[in-house]
Design a protein around this motif. Structure first.
Motif, PDB file in Angstrom:
ATOM      1  N   ARG A 129       0.720  -1.154   0.134  1.00 18.23           N
ATOM      2  CA  ARG A 129       0.025  -0.071  -0.077  1.00 18.23           C
ATOM      3  C   ARG A 129       1.028   1.285   0.174  1.00 18.23           C
ATOM      4  NH1 ARG A 129      -3.038  -1.188   3.922  1.00 18.23           N
ATOM      5  NH2 ARG A 129      -4.995  -1.721   2.772  1.00 18.23           N
ATOM      6  N   GLU A 134      -1.739  -1.529  -5.362  1.00 17.18           N
ATOM      7  CA  GLU A 134      -2.965  -2.365  -5.010  1.00 17.18           C
ATOM      8  C   GLU A 134      -3.132  -3.780  -5.220  1.00 17.18           C
ATOM      9  OE1 GLU A 134      -5.691  -0.984  -3.069  1.00 17.18           O
ATOM     10  OE2 GLU A 134      -4.166   0.643  -2.684  1.00 17.18           O
ATOM     11  N   THR A 138      -4.146  -6.594  -2.562  1.00 15.37           N
ATOM     12  CA  THR A 138      -4.992  -7.363  -2.742  1.00 15.37           C
ATOM     13  C   THR A 138      -4.425  -8.869  -2.651  1.00 15.37           C
ATOM     14  OG1 THR A 138      -6.192  -6.019  -4.155  1.00 15.37           O
ATOM     15  CG2 THR A 138      -6.669  -8.210  -4.218  1.00 15.37           C
ATOM     16  N   GLN A 161     -10.377  -2.302   0.892  1.00 10.39           N
ATOM     17  CA  GLN A 161     -10.275  -1.934  -0.557  1.00 10.39           C
ATOM     18  C   GLN A 161     -11.434  -1.660  -1.199  1.00 10.39           C
ATOM     19  OE1 GLN A 161      -7.563  -5.179  -1.535  1.00 10.39           O
ATOM     20  NE2 GLN A 161      -6.225  -3.391  -2.318  1.00 10.39           N
ATOM     21  N   ARG A 165     -13.001   1.782  -3.131  1.00 14.61           N
ATOM     22  CA  ARG A 165     -13.387   2.115  -4.448  1.00 14.61           C
ATOM     23  C   ARG A 165     -14.635   2.053  -4.677  1.00 14.61           C
ATOM     24  NH1 ARG A 165     -11.595  -3.678  -4.118  1.00 14.61           N
ATOM     25  NH2 ARG A 165     -13.322  -5.087  -4.617  1.00 14.61           N
TER      26      ARG A 165
END
Length: 411
Positions: A129, A134, A138, A161, A165
């Motif tokens: 991060r 990203e 993940t 996350q 988004r």
């Protein structure tokens, strides 16, 4: 000390056995065909004891040889773990120094040495991060979610996350999975409560609301969606008990209860926070001016100096033609210094009533001008965005914020 004592006892026992064996008499003979062996009994006992000692030492030697690879592997593992801890420390220092690439390299070395542990994956997610990767974040959280001992941690990271988004559907799905992994997590209740508010599922939002949540607005919203009158009454009562000064809840409960019980609810709400809608419901269908004055006096006797009481008393007095009384309340209101637009409008109505035909259009225009320059009266205002609503609603129509529409002066 205890080990030394055990050795002393063992030596004493051996000496005693040897002494006992030497004191024995007799002979032991072993014959096999033409061969014959004869030894004295003490010697035979000592030979048996020696054979036992040799057998025991042989077993110990065999065990040591068999476990040598295991000991070597354990030693290597311990050395690798020590090196991995050093690498993790260097990674932490690199992260603190704003060097995520170095931190990730150190974490990769630590994983090579000690394997993929949950703390390493969590740190890897933070390093990714910090580097703006990203996909790496993940991947780390998915690896955590795949582990039985850190599933909740991984799902929580994936939820963050999804929230970032704006993927509400994924956020809710992950929250449900996380709730199965860790049902007692308070953060999950907050996530699920926020999701329920986004769906405007007021019943679930109320059930999941934390202690500092706007309980009264949520309960009243749930009452509006209730399937039965009894259920609606229960939610309305919950809203009123959570905040007696919340006028919409008091009005709804008072209308449902009716009679003296309803009037009691209205009085409690007025005493908690005077509101013009409560006053209108209190006066109700009473059309007699004198009767309206009596009702107003009864309602406002505990909050005479409140601006809402002054405005209500002056308005009803004007309606009853009692201009002297209306002026007294308006003068007292003016002396308090807490004026708003309604004071100027009531003063204009008072002078029109007193002067009759002598009240000019120019005087009315002057009062109108002063009223426009004065602070506006309280209204239903969204604390999040400042949007003014004609009536209270559970969610702001402008910004969608739930439970933040309050009765106050705009601005």
């Amino acid at each position: 000390m205890a080990r030394i004592l055990n050795y002393v006892i063992l030596i004493a026992v051996v000496i005693a056995v040897v002494a006992w064996a030497l004191g024995l008499s007799g002979q032991i003979e072993i014959a096999a065909g033409e061969y014959w062996i004869g030894v004295s009994l003490p010697v035979a006992v000592l030979l048996l004891l020696g054979a036992f000692v040799l057998f025991h030492l042989g077993l110990r030697l065999y065990s040591w040889m068999v476990r040598t690879p295991e000991r070597r592997k354990l030693r290597v593992d311990l050395d690798n773990r020590a090196m991995a801890e050093i690498a993790v420390t260097r990674a932490m220092v690199a992260l603190a120094a704003g060097q995520p690439a170095t931190a990730r390299a150190e974490l990769a070395e630590a994983k090579r040495l000690a394997g993929e542990t949950a703390p390493l994956l969590a740190m890897e997610a933070e390093a990714a991060r910090a580097q703006g990767d990203e996909a790496g974040v993940t991947a780390a959280y998915e690896a955590l979610a795949a582990r039985s001992d850190a599933k909740f941690l991984g799902l929580q990271g994936l939820m963050e996350q999804a929230k970032a988004r704006g993927d509400a559907e994924a956020q809710e799905r992950l929250a449900r999975e996380a709730a199965k992994a860790e049902p007692r997590a308070q953060s999950l209740r907050l996530e699920q409560g926020e999701a329920a508010m986004r769906r405007q599922d007021w019943r679930e939002a109320l059930a999941l609301a934390p202690d500092d949540a706007p309980i009264a607005p949520l309960a009243l919203a749930a009452a509006r969606d209730a399937e039965t009158a009894a259920e609606a009454r229960a939610f309305e009562r919950q809203a009123f008990q959570a905040d007696p000064g919340f006028a919409p809840a008091a009005l709804a409960l008072a209308a449902r209860l009716g009679g003296d019980a309803g009037l009691s609810v209205l009085r409690q709400s007025w005493e908690a926070a005077p509101h013009p809608a409560i006053a209108s419901a209190w006066i109700g269908p009473e059309t007699d001016p004198a009767g309206r004055l009596r009702l107003v006096d009864d309602l406002t006797r505990t909050h005479v100096a409140h601006p809402e009481s002054r405005a209500l008393r002056a308005l009803v007095a004007l309606g009853a033609g009692q201009t002297v009384r209306a002026r007294q309340d308006l003068v007292a209101w003016e002396q308090s210094g807490d004026l708003d637009r309604r004071w100027y409008q009531l003063m204009a109505a008072l002078e029109r009533s007193e002067q009759g035909a002598g009240f000019s259009d120019a005087a009315q225009q002057e009062w109108d001008r002063r009223a426009q320059e004065a602070p506006p009266p309280p209204a239903w205002v969204c604390e999040a965005c400042g949007h003014i609503h004609a009536n209270w609603e559970p969610a702001c129509s402008a910004c969608g914020t739930v439970g933040r529409i309050v009765w106050r002066r705009p601005g």
